[in-house]
Design a protein around this motif. Structure first.
Motif, PDB file in Angstrom:
ATOM      1  N   ALA A   7       0.831  -1.210   0.000  1.00 42.61           N
ATOM      2  CA  ALA A   7       0.000   0.000   0.000  1.00 42.61           C
ATOM      3  C   ALA A   7       0.866   1.261   0.000  1.00 42.61           C
ATOM      4  N   ARG A   8       1.986   1.213   0.721  1.00 42.08           N
ATOM      5  CA  ARG A   8       2.813   2.412   0.832  1.00 42.08           C
ATOM      6  C   ARG A   8       3.421   2.801  -0.512  1.00 42.08           C
ATOM      7  N   ALA A   9       3.601   1.776  -1.396  1.00 41.61           N
ATOM      8  CA  ALA A   9       4.235   2.048  -2.691  1.00 41.61           C
ATOM      9  C   ALA A   9       3.394   2.985  -3.542  1.00 41.61           C
ATOM     10  N   VAL A  10       2.078   2.901  -3.379  1.00 41.57           N
ATOM     11  CA  VAL A  10       1.222   3.748  -4.218  1.00 41.57           C
ATOM     12  C   VAL A  10       0.815   5.014  -3.490  1.00 41.57           C
ATOM     13  N   GLY A  11       1.216   5.124  -2.232  1.00 42.15           N
ATOM     14  CA  GLY A  11       0.915   6.345  -1.502  1.00 42.15           C
ATOM     15  C   GLY A  11      -0.565   6.498  -1.241  1.00 42.15           C
ATOM     16  N   ASP A  12      -0.966   7.723  -1.007  1.00 44.61           N
ATOM     17  CA  ASP A  12      -2.364   7.949  -0.650  1.00 44.61           C
ATOM     18  C   ASP A  12      -3.115   8.669  -1.764  1.00 44.61           C
ATOM     19  N   THR A  13      -2.692   8.383  -2.989  1.00 46.67           N
ATOM     20  CA  THR A  13      -3.438   8.936  -4.115  1.00 46.67           C
ATOM     21  C   THR A  13      -4.900   8.519  -3.976  1.00 46.67           C
ATOM     22  N   PRO A  14      -5.797   9.438  -4.261  1.00 47.78           N
ATOM     23  CA  PRO A  14      -7.215   9.073  -4.133  1.00 47.78           C
ATOM     24  C   PRO A  14      -7.608   7.993  -5.141  1.00 47.78           C
ATOM     25  N   SER A  15      -8.774   7.456  -4.943  1.00 45.31           N
ATOM     26  CA  SER A  15      -9.165   6.237  -5.663  1.00 45.31           C
ATOM     27  C   SER A  15      -9.576   6.491  -7.115  1.00 45.31           C
ATOM     28  N   SER A  68      -0.858   4.271 -10.866  1.00 45.51           N
ATOM     29  CA  SER A  68       0.233   4.085  -9.913  1.00 45.51           C
ATOM     30  C   SER A  68       0.407   2.606  -9.578  1.00 45.51           C
ATOM     31  N   VAL A  69      -0.700   1.929  -9.318  1.00 46.57           N
ATOM     32  CA  VAL A  69      -0.623   0.497  -9.007  1.00 46.57           C
ATOM     33  C   VAL A  69      -0.057  -0.272 -10.193  1.00 46.57           C
ATOM     34  N   LEU A  70      -0.514   0.063 -11.377  1.00 42.40           N
ATOM     35  CA  LEU A  70      -0.044  -0.637 -12.571  1.00 42.40           C
ATOM     36  C   LEU A  70       1.450  -0.457 -12.764  1.00 42.40           C
ATOM     37  N   SER A  71       1.925   0.762 -12.539  1.00 39.82           N
ATOM     38  CA  SER A  71       3.349   0.984 -12.796  1.00 39.82           C
ATOM     39  C   SER A  71       4.197   0.301 -11.725  1.00 39.82           C
ATOM     40  N   GLU A  72       3.684   0.226 -10.504  1.00 39.08           N
ATOM     41  CA  GLU A  72       4.409  -0.527  -9.471  1.00 39.08           C
ATOM     42  C   GLU A  72       4.455  -2.007  -9.841  1.00 39.08           C
ATOM     43  N   LEU A  73       3.337  -2.495 -10.354  1.00 39.46           N
ATOM     44  CA  LEU A  73       3.248  -3.906 -10.729  1.00 39.46           C
ATOM     45  C   LEU A  73       4.282  -4.248 -11.797  1.00 39.46           C
ATOM     46  N   ARG A  74       4.488  -3.299 -12.709  1.00 39.93           N
ATOM     47  CA  ARG A  74       5.406  -3.552 -13.820  1.00 39.93           C
ATOM     48  C   ARG A  74       6.850  -3.683 -13.365  1.00 39.93           C
ATOM     49  N   ARG A  75       7.122  -3.279 -12.138  1.00 41.03           N
ATOM     50  CA  ARG A  75       8.498  -3.387 -11.637  1.00 41.03           C
ATOM     51  C   ARG A  75       8.847  -4.824 -11.305  1.00 41.03           C
TER      52      ARG A  75
END
Lengths: 254, 254
Positions: free
Chosen positions: B153-161, B168-175
């Motif tokens: 959760a911390r990786a995507v921060g508190d960007t609203p939904s 953000s989630v997608l780009s983290e996933l791509r890592r």
DNA sequence: AAGTGGTCTAGACCACTTG
DNA sequence: AAGTGGTCTAGACCACTTA
């Protein structure tokens, strides 16, 4: 103003029914168990039979129920995972591909197929009928069209139109160099002959898998495979460099 | 004896109707043309409206017709070929994959999905909502489940939904290193939320494509994509070492 | 023969879109 | 307001399976 949008959305009765029954299936019924008959169920829920049937139809579409005329409605097992991937590119009938040849005739392919075959209009094609079974249950029925340009009539001789001729066409086909294939999946409803092979009523929902086989820069064969949509989940065990061990149990029907 | 089996097979009226109308569609109607309304048609064929509707329903299931409440019944264009192959293995959102992020929440995935994710029971997951469009028309709605174990959760921060969080989630996933995936296609009926996104009524037939993404020997994400069965033909442009030139025109809807 | 799901009817009203 | 498809009813009869 202020007319808040609560209380609206009058959910259709059959939709609500479907939810109720679906939850009952999860909690109160075992796979294979028979439900009360439609007249009883309709009375119990206080709706007309047609409405009750609308709910059952959807549940059957989702693979949750199985209905058989003269018998009753039973709780369906989870759908079978049916592998339709093509591991090493192969002609139909190569290795062990789970298909059982039934027969073979030589006919003018229907328009929709002729469009896919790179064939002159009016060119005939071998038409191989095959069946895919699992534990004695028919999963799919296939029509494989092989234009005479791919496998000349003389190559298969005058074997009668049985399984032997089918195997003969398939083995001739395998002599050609396979350069590639592509595949499409869409929803359809079972034609009368397919329905019979699949032990379903005509019009039953099916997943139609159309495969084109390319050889010599042409479409050398077209397969139209009709899978029972109620019992089958088509799987593409695509790539995946390593074997994954998942405890996610892919339950097969018994 | 001698009671030959001719004249039997009392084909259901709706089945015969379907054939008649289907042939009329081929010969007398153009794509987009509107049919007479159901009451007129039923009267014309001398059947009850329910029977006429049964025939229309099947034709709609086969993608031949399109019916819209308050509007009418029109002749549908040929189904669109929608590519669902995965050319170079890639995470969702990589390159240009035709999906448009809508939003993202963090919820407890439903049971059926939790079974596929190698997740402890009760583990929450990012839930990315995406839409696949073609020429402004919605083709498919997707729910992508990414367990917190894959993307903390911390990786995507508190960007609203919103879409931003989704990206953000997608780009983290791509890592993460993608080790493989597998895929299944089955028939389903549209849930209320999917139906809304797809501009269809709840319960409309859909093709459900479930994809598992593997990373680190685990199931790192699961995608459940719901394609409109009436308008979509899923294509797998599998391998094929050379580009084939076929004059078989794969008509796209305009 | 009895019981099941499948087909069919002739109505009615509702939800939605369009002029 | 008019017209469309969507839902719902309360019957009837048919086709099929099983005993």
């Amino acid at each position: 103003m202020g007319t808040t949008q609560l209380e609206t959305v009058p959910e259709p009765k059959y939709w609500h029914l479907k939810t109720v029954i679906s939850e009952a299936l999860d909690s109160d019924f075992a796979v294979g168990e028979i439900l009360p008959n439609e007249r009883d169920l309709a009375a119990r829920f206080g709706v007309a039979r047609a409405t009750l049937r609308q709910a059952l139809e959807q549940l059957e579409l989702e693979g949750r129920l199985q209905r058989r005329r003269g018998v009753g409605t039973t709780v369906a097992p989870p759908r079978m995972g049916v592998d339709v991937s093509t591991p090493r590119q192969g002609w139909p009938g190569a290795g062990q591909d789970a298909w059982q040849p039934i027969g073979c005739t030589t006919v003018l392919p229907p328009h929709s197929v002729a469009r896919l075959l790179d064939a002159e209009d009016g060119e005939e094609a071998h038409t191989v009928r095959r069946l895919r079974l699992s534990q004695g249950q028919p999963l799919a029925a296939e029509l494989l069209y092989v234009p005479l340009a791919s496998v000349p009539a003389r190559a298969v001789g005058d074997t009668p139109s049985g399984p032997a001729r089918a195997r003969s066409v398939l083995s001739e086909l395998r002599r050609l160099p396979l350069e590639g294939q592509d595949r499409a999946v869409e929803l359809g409803s079972a034609r009368a002959d397919d329905a019979k092979e699949l032990d379903r009523l005509p019009g039953a929902p099916v997943l139609v898998v159309t495969t084109r086989y390319f050889s010599g820069g042409r479409t050398a064969a077209v397969s139209v495979a009709t899978y029972r949509a109620d019992t089958c989940r088509l799987t593409f065990g695509d790539f995946g460099n390593l074997e994954i061990s998942h405890h996610g149990q892919q339950r097969q029907a018994s």
